[in-house]
Design an enzyme around this catalytic site. Structure first.
Site, PDB file in Angstrom:
ATOM      1  CE  LYS A  88      -4.327  -1.291   2.305  1.00  0.00           C
ATOM      2  NZ  LYS A  88      -5.179  -0.988   3.483  1.00  0.00           N
ATOM      3  NE  ARG A 102      -3.185  -5.054   2.782  1.00  0.00           N
ATOM      4  CZ  ARG A 102      -2.195  -4.763   1.970  1.00  0.00           C
ATOM      5  NH1 ARG A 102      -2.076  -5.394   0.810  1.00  0.00           N
ATOM      6  NH2 ARG A 102      -1.294  -3.853   2.298  1.00  0.00           N
ATOM      7  CG  ASN A 119      -8.127  -0.816   7.093  1.00  0.00           C
ATOM      8  OD1 ASN A 119      -7.089  -0.202   6.896  1.00  0.00           O
ATOM      9  ND2 ASN A 119      -8.765  -1.455   6.127  1.00  0.00           N
ATOM     10  CG  HIS A 159      -6.594   6.953   8.845  1.00  0.00           C
ATOM     11  ND1 HIS A 159      -6.710   6.128   7.742  1.00  0.00           N
ATOM     12  CD2 HIS A 159      -5.374   6.687   9.374  1.00  0.00           C
ATOM     13  CE1 HIS A 159      -5.615   5.407   7.615  1.00  0.00           C
ATOM     14  NE2 HIS A 159      -4.789   5.717   8.601  1.00  0.00           N
TER      15      HIS A 159
END
Length: 451
Positions: free
Chosen positions: A213, A330, A334, A341
């Site tokens: 990423k 995946r 997060n 964020h």
């Protein structure tokens, strides 16, 4: 396992038998693609550069803090031609000038101030094919504020001046910001050139340097412009951690706690035994300013640091191998990041570090999920107690309206709503979808207190 048991667990007993503490190599093979890359961990990791380069030309991207501390180490590992060494030595300490060596002659050029690039760069080239060729060194300002379109454009300008081609290689030498930015520059330059990750922060070593990423931030949100671009290799030199400030070290610790909570509860004893005695942060300076302060101990000398790095990396390795493009498991990586964020973005990337944001996000989302019966009782207290032992602040009550705009722009939004990562119990994360109409209900406002 209860938190009291974890705090009293011997770190050596927590090392998985599947992790060889003496092994210097961890292989990662990405399923679904005819490629693989290796992760080298240890004091000899930088020695792999010679094999990776095989005489290819390279462009280095770093930041001013890392380059001042470790630039010489990288140049020695590259075994550059004496011409390049001389130019770098003459360049001296990081400053706002560009020094060029003409690709067609040996004449040294000193550009005028109007020709100088920022970020700082050296452009040099040797005619001797027996030595590795250094095309450029681009040194950016340290901190999340550099992960933007302006600095990306400046990297492109450096690549133009250096003559970077598809046969050449970009070296990302720094923390997560440099890895993301240099990786995205490599992914988009000439529709993709190879790059090597040499992470210098704990966060980059255990998380952002692997998985492919790469991204930059926009004022509207974090990592909104990006790609999947796997590195050619990841070289982890633990001694780089010895110059890492405590506040920045905790960024990586937060990501390791995240990994433990989603997949490996037994990793938490290792984290606590290695890092719970770190000193408290001495100030609330901006993350970039704080990154220039010095640590108080040698992290590379911790008794189980290599085993700890490998164990944390193995979690992400297994998840990424099973789901490279983040369509399934995946997404678990997060955990804590949606709200984290948002908190980072709201502060303009200058109030909270990434790890501080993730620590807040993990606490907020786990409190909510436990209140709704979506996590086992005691999970939130378990997480918050562990984070407190590691020096993180207890999260204040969530003020969702203050973060909502950033949450709704998060990459985990879908046409039907928002996907959040919850913890059923420590070591067991899962994806929980929230319909668009239910987002406000799920993130109920407990108090108007601000972050």
């Amino acid at each position: 396992m209860k938190l009291d048991d974890i705090l009293n667990t011997d770190s050596k007993a927590a090392v998985s038998p599947s992790i060889n503490a003496q092994s210097m190599l961890l292989d990662m093979r990405i399923k679904g693609q005819d490629q693989h890359y290796e992760i080298h961990i240890g004091d000899n990791a930088l020695g792999q550069l010679q094999t990776l380069l095989k005489g290819r030309r390279c462009a280095i991207v770093s930041d001013d803090t890392v380059w001042a501390l470790h630039g010489k180490t990288l140049c020695q590992a590259l075994q550059l031609h004496p011409e390049a060494y001389e130019q770098i030595e003459n360049w001296g300490q990081v400053h706002n000038e560009t020094l060029c060596l003409s690709p067609t002659s040996n004449e040294c050029l000193t550009p005028t101030s109007t020709e100088c690039l920022s970020p700082t760069s050296i452009l040099c080239q040797s005619s001797d094919t027996n030595f590795n060729k250094l095309l450029s060194i681009s040194v950016l300002p340290n901190g999340e504020g550099s992960k933007n379109l302006e600095q990306l454009t400046r990297l492109y300008s450096d690549f133009v001046r250096a003559g970077l081609t598809r046969r050449d290689l970009v070296i990302a030498f720094g923390g997560g910001v440099i890895g993301d930015l240099a990786g995205y520059a490599a992914a988009s330059w000439l529709r993709g050139v190879s790059f090597v990750q040499i992470p210098t922060s704990l966060l980059a070593m255990v998380d952002s340097s692997i998985g492919g990423k790469v991204a930059i931030d926009l004022p509207e949100g974090k990592n909104l412009v990006g790609a999947f671009h796997q590195p050619k290799a990841v070289l982890i030199h633990p001694q780089f951690l010895d110059t890492l400030p405590v506040r920045q070290l905790r960024d990586g610790i937060a990501e390791m706690v995240k990994a433990a909570m989603i997949r490996d509860e037994e990793l938490l004893p290792m984290i606590l035994n290695q890092f719970r005695d770190l000193p408290q942060n001495q100030s609330k300076d901006s993350p970039a300013k704080h990154n220039r302060s010095q640590p108080t101990q040698q992290i590379s000398a911790l008794p189980e640091i290599n085993a700890l790095l490998k164990r944390a990396l193995s979690i992400k390795k297994n998840v990424v191998e099973a789901d490279e493009k983040e369509t399934g498991d995946r997404k678990l990586l997060n955990f804590g990041h949606t709200l984290g964020h948002a908190a980072e973005s709201r502060g303009g990337y200058s109030v909270l570090t990434h790890g501080e944001g993730v620590a807040l996000g993990m606490q907020w989302i786990t409190r909510l999920s436990e209140e709704k019966g979506l996590s086992e009782p005691g999970t939130s207290a378990y997480l918050e107690s562990a984070l407190a032992q590691l020096g993180f602040e207890t999260a204040p009550p969530l003020d969702f309206p203050a973060l909502k705009d950033w949450v709704l722009r998060d990459k985990k939004m879908t046409e039907s709503g928002l996907e959040v990562i919850l913890i059923r119990k420590p070591g067991e994360g899962y994806v929980y979808p929230i319909a668009s109409k239910d987002v406000d209900v799920f993130f109920k406002v407990n108090t108007p207190d601000l972050i």
